[in-house]
Design an enzyme around this catalytic site. Structure first.
Site, mmCIF file in Angstrom:
data_model
loop_
_atom_site.group_PDB
_atom_site.id
_atom_site.type_symbol
_atom_site.label_atom_id
_atom_site.label_comp_id
_atom_site.label_asym_id
_atom_site.label_seq_id
_atom_site.Cartn_x
_atom_site.Cartn_y
_atom_site.Cartn_z
ATOM 1 N N TYR A 50 0.852 -1.190 0.000
ATOM 2 C CA TYR A 50 0.000 0.000 0.000
ATOM 3 C C TYR A 50 0.891 1.244 0.000
ATOM 4 O O TYR A 50 1.696 1.451 0.907
ATOM 5 C CB TYR A 50 -0.923 0.038 1.220
ATOM 6 C CG TYR A 50 -1.968 -1.057 1.265
ATOM 7 C CD1 TYR A 50 -2.271 -1.845 0.152
ATOM 8 C CD2 TYR A 50 -2.659 -1.315 2.440
ATOM 9 C CE1 TYR A 50 -3.229 -2.841 0.217
ATOM 10 C CE2 TYR A 50 -3.630 -2.311 2.514
ATOM 11 C CZ TYR A 50 -3.900 -3.074 1.400
ATOM 12 O OH TYR A 50 -4.845 -4.059 1.465
ATOM 13 N N LYS A 207 -25.528 5.438 -1.370
ATOM 14 C CA LYS A 207 -25.173 5.872 -2.728
ATOM 15 C C LYS A 207 -25.339 4.718 -3.714
ATOM 16 O O LYS A 207 -24.675 4.659 -4.750
ATOM 17 C CB LYS A 207 -23.741 6.385 -2.763
ATOM 18 C CG LYS A 207 -23.516 7.625 -1.896
ATOM 19 C CD LYS A 207 -22.079 8.100 -1.967
ATOM 20 C CE LYS A 207 -21.871 9.340 -1.089
ATOM 21 N NZ LYS A 207 -20.472 9.797 -1.085
#
Length: 303
Positions: A50, A207
């Site tokens: 990451y 959403k």
């Protein structure tokens, strides 16, 4: 917050913070992590690749002042070998795993890592060599527990049979419910599931409509776009708070170790925390499970 205990005795908060989306600004990341800690989140999940290792550095630095809290648990992952030019290649070798853990410990500022996981894998890997690397790291005191992050049932089943894994991280949610095929096997071994993708790219949130049109125009798995749209609408009729419904589905399984949620802002994390604590009735949950399709693995089953 509910805590779930691994075979080694490590306890994970049932809602964990997936740190991949923290970004590289330490101040911003600190606000998200502190929001998590204030809410009772104690499990923090990162990986060596990451932000090319920067994520581990930030997570380690921000959590350092909380290290006196014995319940803070950090997990990271290994297997994607980062080359000098920034590219990666898959490397589940013992050499890489045992060398890389030292780099992760250095970036995290730790002497011992709580949870170390293989970040993927195929059945063609040198599985026994990989397993022996993790076993040796545990014997050497460099890690307390290990696991795998995989969506391949044959890989998962091999590790269940031949290793001392304590966690399996896999995408698992109301829509992608394929891991149901494996839950009995996982539970029988006393292994805990770390559920990533719990809201399925935003589809199981407020959403949903925007996400459906932006990310699922072609449908997915056994769902056409129209079937997926109809399913989401039916779920919303049962409970408008789709995230609460999604979390309750995961919480209903005894095999659950932690629900891994990502967040790029404190507000986004706070919303997830609120939804985690929201009330969902058994009737709503059962109705939701009756509405969604029961999916099954179609690939990578045989060992």
């Amino acid at each position: 917050m509910q805590k779930n205990t691994l075979k080694s005795g490590l306890t994970l908060s049932e809602l964990g913070l997936g740190c991949m989306s923290l970004g590289t600004d330490e101040n911003d990341a600190s606000k998200i992590i502190e929001t998590a800690i204030e809410a009772g989140i104690t499990y923090f999940d990162t990986a060596d690749i990451y932000d090319k290792g920067e994520n581990e550095k930030i997570v380690g630095k921000v959590l350092k002042k909380y290290q006196q809290n014995s319940d803070i648990i950090i997990g990271t992952k290994v297997g994607n070998h980062l080359k000098d030019n920034g590219e990666t290649f898959w490397d589940p070798s013992k050499k890489h795993i045992k060398n890389n853990v030292k780099q992760s410990l250095k970036r995290l500022g730790l002497e011992t890592l709580d949870l170390y996981m293989l970040h993927g894998g195929t059945i063609e890997d040198p599985l026994d060599e990989t397993i022996s690397a993790f076993d040796e790291l545990k014997q050497e005191g460099l890690i307390k527990a290990y696991g795998i992050s995989s969506i391949r049932p044959n890989v998962i089943r091999y590790y269940l049979k031949h290793s001392q894994i304590e966690t399996i991280m896999s995408q698992f949610n109301l829509i992608d419910n394929r891991p149901l095929d494996l839950l009995d096997e996982i539970n029988q071994k006393g292994v805990k599931l770390l559920a990533r993708g719990p809201v399925f790219k935003g589809l199981l949130t407020n959403k949903a409509e925007v996400t459906l049109n932006n990310k699922f125009k072609e449908g997915i798995f056994d769902y056409s776009y129209e079937e997926l749209k109809q399913t989401i609408q039916l779920l919303q009729q049962m409970n408008p708070q789709l995230t609460a419904l999604a979390f309750e589905f995961l919480k209903s399984h005894a095999v659950l170790g932690s629900i891994i949620v990502g967040a790029s802002t404190p507000e986004q994390l706070s919303e997830n925390i609120q939804q985690y604590h929201s009330t969902v009735t058994n009737e709503q949950l059962q109705a939701a499970m009756d509405v969604v399709k029961r999916l099954h693995y179609t690939e990578h089953w045989e060992m």
